[in-house]
Design a protein around this motif. Structure first.
Motif, mmCIF file in Angstrom:
data_model
loop_
_atom_site.group_PDB
_atom_site.id
_atom_site.type_symbol
_atom_site.label_atom_id
_atom_site.label_comp_id
_atom_site.label_asym_id
_atom_site.label_seq_id
_atom_site.Cartn_x
_atom_site.Cartn_y
_atom_site.Cartn_z
ATOM 1 N N PRO A 3 0.806 -1.320 0.039
ATOM 2 C CA PRO A 3 -0.215 -0.030 0.080
ATOM 3 C C PRO A 3 0.871 1.181 -0.130
ATOM 4 C CG PRO A 3 -0.679 -1.550 1.693
ATOM 5 C CD PRO A 3 0.630 -1.943 1.115
ATOM 6 N N LEU A 4 0.450 2.317 -0.539
ATOM 7 C CA LEU A 4 1.300 3.709 -0.509
ATOM 8 C C LEU A 4 1.756 3.946 0.690
ATOM 9 C CD1 LEU A 4 -0.969 5.831 -3.260
ATOM 10 C CD2 LEU A 4 1.175 4.453 -3.751
ATOM 11 N N ASP A 5 0.656 3.756 1.721
ATOM 12 C CA ASP A 5 1.334 4.235 3.030
ATOM 13 C C ASP A 5 2.327 3.417 3.844
ATOM 14 O OD1 ASP A 5 -0.070 2.312 3.829
ATOM 15 O OD2 ASP A 5 -1.279 2.918 5.258
ATOM 16 N N GLN A 6 2.916 2.456 3.065
ATOM 17 C CA GLN A 6 4.191 1.442 3.407
ATOM 18 C C GLN A 6 5.278 1.736 2.592
ATOM 19 O OE1 GLN A 6 2.849 -2.526 3.777
ATOM 20 N NE2 GLN A 6 1.396 -1.945 5.352
ATOM 21 N N ILE A 7 5.344 2.617 1.548
ATOM 22 C CA ILE A 7 6.378 3.026 0.619
ATOM 23 C C ILE A 7 6.943 4.469 1.136
ATOM 24 C CG2 ILE A 7 6.993 3.598 -1.704
ATOM 25 C CD1 ILE A 7 4.589 1.961 -2.462
ATOM 26 N N PRO A 8 8.132 4.471 1.556
ATOM 27 C CA PRO A 8 8.840 5.647 1.735
ATOM 28 C C PRO A 8 8.428 6.774 1.106
ATOM 29 C CG PRO A 8 10.358 3.831 1.842
ATOM 30 C CD PRO A 8 9.275 3.409 1.154
ATOM 31 N N ALA A 9 8.019 8.130 1.674
ATOM 32 C CA ALA A 9 7.761 9.216 0.926
ATOM 33 C C ALA A 9 8.760 9.624 -0.060
ATOM 34 C CB ALA A 9 7.554 10.162 2.073
ATOM 35 N N ALA A 10 9.977 9.382 0.127
ATOM 36 C CA ALA A 10 11.291 9.742 -0.878
ATOM 37 C C ALA A 10 11.091 8.903 -2.148
ATOM 38 C CB ALA A 10 12.538 9.769 -0.140
ATOM 39 N N GLU A 11 10.379 7.773 -1.923
ATOM 40 C CA GLU A 11 10.201 6.815 -3.064
ATOM 41 C C GLU A 11 9.075 7.304 -4.010
ATOM 42 O OE1 GLU A 11 11.028 3.243 -5.473
ATOM 43 O OE2 GLU A 11 12.341 4.827 -4.299
ATOM 44 N N LEU A 12 8.002 8.115 -3.471
ATOM 45 C CA LEU A 12 7.041 8.417 -4.251
ATOM 46 C C LEU A 12 7.094 9.669 -4.863
ATOM 47 C CD1 LEU A 12 4.329 7.508 -1.236
ATOM 48 C CD2 LEU A 12 5.242 6.130 -3.351
ATOM 49 N N LEU A 13 6.621 9.745 -6.129
ATOM 50 C CA LEU A 13 6.586 10.950 -7.023
ATOM 51 C C LEU A 13 5.277 11.428 -7.534
ATOM 52 C CD1 LEU A 13 9.857 10.050 -9.081
ATOM 53 C CD2 LEU A 13 9.865 11.587 -7.195
ATOM 54 N N PHE A 53 3.801 7.759 -8.509
ATOM 55 C CA PHE A 53 4.656 6.853 -9.113
ATOM 56 C C PHE A 53 5.933 6.498 -8.432
ATOM 57 C CE2 PHE A 53 2.916 9.914 -12.123
ATOM 58 C CZ PHE A 53 2.851 9.419 -13.362
ATOM 59 N N ARG A 54 6.539 5.534 -8.646
ATOM 60 C CA ARG A 54 7.742 5.022 -7.433
ATOM 61 C C ARG A 54 8.809 5.470 -8.166
ATOM 62 N NH1 ARG A 54 8.092 0.070 -4.574
ATOM 63 N NH2 ARG A 54 6.093 -0.581 -5.160
ATOM 64 N N ARG A 55 9.882 6.259 -7.493
ATOM 65 C CA ARG A 55 10.982 6.874 -8.180
ATOM 66 C C ARG A 55 11.745 5.667 -8.848
ATOM 67 N NH1 ARG A 55 13.776 11.024 -7.538
ATOM 68 N NH2 ARG A 55 12.769 11.856 -5.668
ATOM 69 N N SER A 56 11.833 4.473 -8.441
ATOM 70 C CA SER A 56 12.842 3.504 -9.050
ATOM 71 C C SER A 56 12.022 2.895 -10.346
ATOM 72 C CB SER A 56 12.854 2.261 -8.216
ATOM 73 O OG SER A 56 11.643 1.692 -7.683
ATOM 74 N N ASP A 57 10.752 2.985 -10.585
ATOM 75 C CA ASP A 57 10.093 2.840 -11.881
ATOM 76 C C ASP A 57 10.311 4.031 -12.655
ATOM 77 O OD1 ASP A 57 9.213 0.423 -10.821
ATOM 78 O OD2 ASP A 57 7.092 1.367 -10.426
ATOM 79 N N VAL A 58 10.295 5.140 -12.427
ATOM 80 C CA VAL A 58 10.737 6.049 -13.336
ATOM 81 C C VAL A 58 11.869 6.212 -13.638
ATOM 82 C CG1 VAL A 58 10.524 8.824 -13.457
ATOM 83 C CG2 VAL A 58 8.598 7.614 -12.058
#
Length: 70
Positions: A3-13, A53-58
């Motif tokens: 879930p989005l709330d379990q992904i570190p904020a720095a990883e979300l774009l 988006f997930r930073r690593s995917d981008v």
């Protein structure tokens, strides 16, 4: 996918941040999502909820796009 709330904020774009990484407008990023060309984690609630988006995917997408241009 967690879930989005379990992904570190720095990883979300946001679309705007993705656009800065791939040198495209945020509207073009949305078009890429709609065409299925760029991976997206999801869309936040509401009629105008932004895509997330997930930073690593981008970064992977950007590397692939650079490689295709050569």
């Amino acid at each position: 996918m967690p879930p989005l709330d379990q992904i570190p904020a720095a990883e979300l774009l946001t679309s705007t941040e993705v656009g800065q990484i791939i040198h495209k407008s945020s509207r073009t990023v949305v078009r890429l999502v709609e065409a299925g060309e760029i991976p997206v984690l999801g869309k936040l609630a509401g009629p105008n909820g932004p895509y997330v988006f997930r930073r690593s995917d981008v970064e992977h997408y950007a590397a692939d796009a650079r490689g295709a241009q050569r």
